[in-house]
Design a protein around this motif. Structure first.
Motif, short mmCIF file in Angstrom:
data_model
loop_
_atom_site.label_atom_id
_atom_site.label_comp_id
_atom_site.label_asym_id
_atom_site.label_seq_id
_atom_site.Cartn_x
_atom_site.Cartn_y
_atom_site.Cartn_z
N ARG A 225 31.09 -46.75 -0.72
CA ARG A 225 32.35 -48.08 -1.04
C ARG A 225 31.59 -47.75 -2.42
NH1 ARG A 225 32.73 -51.04 4.81
NH2 ARG A 225 33.77 -50.04 5.57
N ILE A 227 32.49 -50.81 -4.95
CA ILE A 227 33.39 -52.43 -5.25
C ILE A 227 32.62 -53.25 -6.21
CG2 ILE A 227 33.86 -54.56 -3.92
CD1 ILE A 227 33.80 -52.81 -1.15
N MET A 237 37.30 -51.08 -7.96
CA MET A 237 37.87 -50.12 -6.62
C MET A 237 37.85 -48.48 -7.07
SD MET A 237 40.46 -50.96 -3.81
CE MET A 237 39.87 -49.74 -2.68
N ILE A 270 39.54 -56.79 -0.43
CA ILE A 270 38.19 -55.92 -1.15
C ILE A 270 36.90 -57.63 -0.80
CG2 ILE A 270 37.76 -54.83 -3.35
CD1 ILE A 270 40.16 -55.01 -3.70
#
Length: 484
Positions: A225, A227, A237, A270
């Motif tokens: 991921r 972020i 993102m 998120i």
């Protein structure tokens, strides 16, 4: 001493028997684990074959790289109050005035992942690091209370040091900063950025460290991921790591990519993913600020209906695969896919072919050359199967394109960190944003069209004219596609 010498002598005499017994014991134990926990029949058979015909080493390889599920204590130990705003309550599904042909997808989407679709968001594509990095650093530089950052790769180059300096400066002016880096991804660079951050007092953590007696069997499971959330006001993102190679104008070996700037209530979803990952890595629960619009004008300017889809080899397993299948069923006119690695499993490939058979136009853009040659060989081996039923695939001639987007019709898009391969869909922890918005789709379609102008279509004659050596090589590596 005599007993020890006799023991050594006994081992010297019976060492073959000992190894055979050890091999049989390990093979039986490991094969039972494969039978109980592996879902794919072909993969299970391959692992059992490796375990049986490669004494000891096959078993060791399985326990290092074959375990693809973990129990996420983060999701079991988090206070339920932290999630109650995101979990969809029964009979409260909101369709947000979206087209009726998507209503069934929204209903099934809640079953796949019971998280609310929320309106009043904006999603802005940021092309390459030339655009994305200055925006991200600017948001860090004006942060007032809290920053969370998660990345698979965080290079210690001049670009990485700009982020280190910006995060350290934020920490020094009193902003709470949490940085989570993957235990394998951080090792891509010899000089590790988390050490530079720690020296500046910034709190960092590693997700499943590569060297750990407790987590060594999960070495194959990575947090992919990307972020960045700032103050609950803005989030970034997508698929872009932190590396100078994404600054296309100046990179020696550039990487094309797209990242996204997000504002609106979906930011809370998120940041929640980061909160869970941080708790899993550290055992520490953090309280990140919730999104709060400042003016009605800010709400009126946001038109995207969106929600986060998180996936990983844990309780969220297969959510992205099912979300893609769910959306493909609703496609009426077109499907556009851009991915650096296109090695879908049989289920996803069947869903694409089913859409093509209904008359849906399906176009896929992959790099002409990726950063992993044997992945290119596997994709090339699959080209003849992919282009059946009218599916078109194009090879982008630009430098390696790492962009990951799916566009369906003029309304649905899927953006984030997920690739179309087994590693993303089986082993990695990923985050994507499922979006409904015609304006966003128009921007993404324009980007797709521009990239297609620099691409060449894959045609039957090209596939048929490959040398025998390349065909054998490509299909040999295709056998290992479930592990790539």
């Amino acid at each position: 001493m005599q007993i020890f010498e006799e023991f050594i002598e006994w081992i010297a005499i019976h060492w073959v028997t000992i190894i055979i017994i050890l091999h049989i014991s390990l093979s039986v134990m490991t094969s039972v684990h494969v039978l109980l926990f592996k879902e794919n029949e072909r993969t299970s058979l391959a692992w059992i074959g490796l375990v049986i015909f490669s004494p000891v080493m096959g078993t060791l390889f399985y326990w290092l790289f074959g375990i693809n599920r973990i129990k996420r204590s983060a999701q079991k130990k988090h206070p339920k109050a932290q999630k109650k705003d995101f979990i969809q309550q029964e009979k409260l599904i909101e369709f947000h005035h979206l087209p009726k042909n998507w209503h069934s997808a929204i209903i099934s989407g809640h079953t796949i992942h019971p998280v609310n679709y929320v309106a009043d968001n904006s999603v802005e594509p940021l092309i390459n690091g030339d655009t994305a990095y200055p925006a991200m650093i600017h948001s860090i530089s004006i942060a007032k209370s809290y920053i969370v950052l998660s990345s698979y790769i965080f290079d210690d180059d001049y670009l990485g040091r700009q982020f280190v300096d910006a995060l350290a400066a934020a920490h020094q002016r009193g902003v709470i900063v949490n940085v989570l880096l993957d235990g394998i991804g951080i090792g891509y660079n010899w000089h590790q950025s988390d050490n530079a951050l720690k020296k500046q007092g910034v709190k960092t953590a590693r997700f499943l460290p590569a060297i750990s007696l407790t987590n060594i069997r999960f070495i194959n499971l990575r947090n992919h991921r990307k972020i960045l959330c700032v103050d609950g006001e803005v989030a970034y993102m997508g698929g872009m790591n932190l590396s100078k190679r994404n600054i296309v104008k100046s990179a020696v070996h550039p990487i094309d990519d797209v990242h996204f700037k997000v504002t609106g209530p979906v930011i809370d979803q998120i940041s929640q993913v980061f909160i869970e990952d941080w708790f899993f890595a550290t055992g520490e629960s953090i309280q990140f600020p919730s999104y709060s619009p400042k003016t009605q004008q800010q709400i009126r300017d946001k038109t995207v209906v969106a929600r986060v889809i998180q996936d990983g080899p844990d309780e969220d397993h297969n959510k992205i695969r099912w979300t893609l299948i769910n959306a493909l069923v609703c496609a009426q006119t077109s499907v556009k896919i851009m991915t650096p690695y296109f090695i879908p499993d049989q289920t996803l490939m069947t869903s694409l072919h089913a859409a093509a058979l209904r008359g849906v136009s399906i176009e896929i853009i992959v790099p002409q050359y990726s950063d992993i040659p044997f992945v290119d060989w596997v994709m090339e081996a699959n080209f003849s199967r992919i282009i059946e039923h009218g599916i078109q695939i194009y090879k982008n001639k630009r430098p390696f394109d790492h962009s990951k987007i799916v566009i369906i019709d003029d309304i649905w898009s899927f953006i984030g960190s997920t690739n179309w391969d087994a590693r993303s869909l089986e082993f990695n922890f990923e985050i994507n944003l499922e979006c409904f918005d015609t304006e966003l789709n128009a921007k993404l379609t324009a980007m797709f069209t521009l990239k297609k102008q620099n691409a060449v279509a894959v045609i039957d004659s090209e596939i048929n004219n490959l040398s025998a050596y390349k065909k054998i090589r490509n299909n040999l590596f295709r056998l290992f596609s479930p592990y790539l």
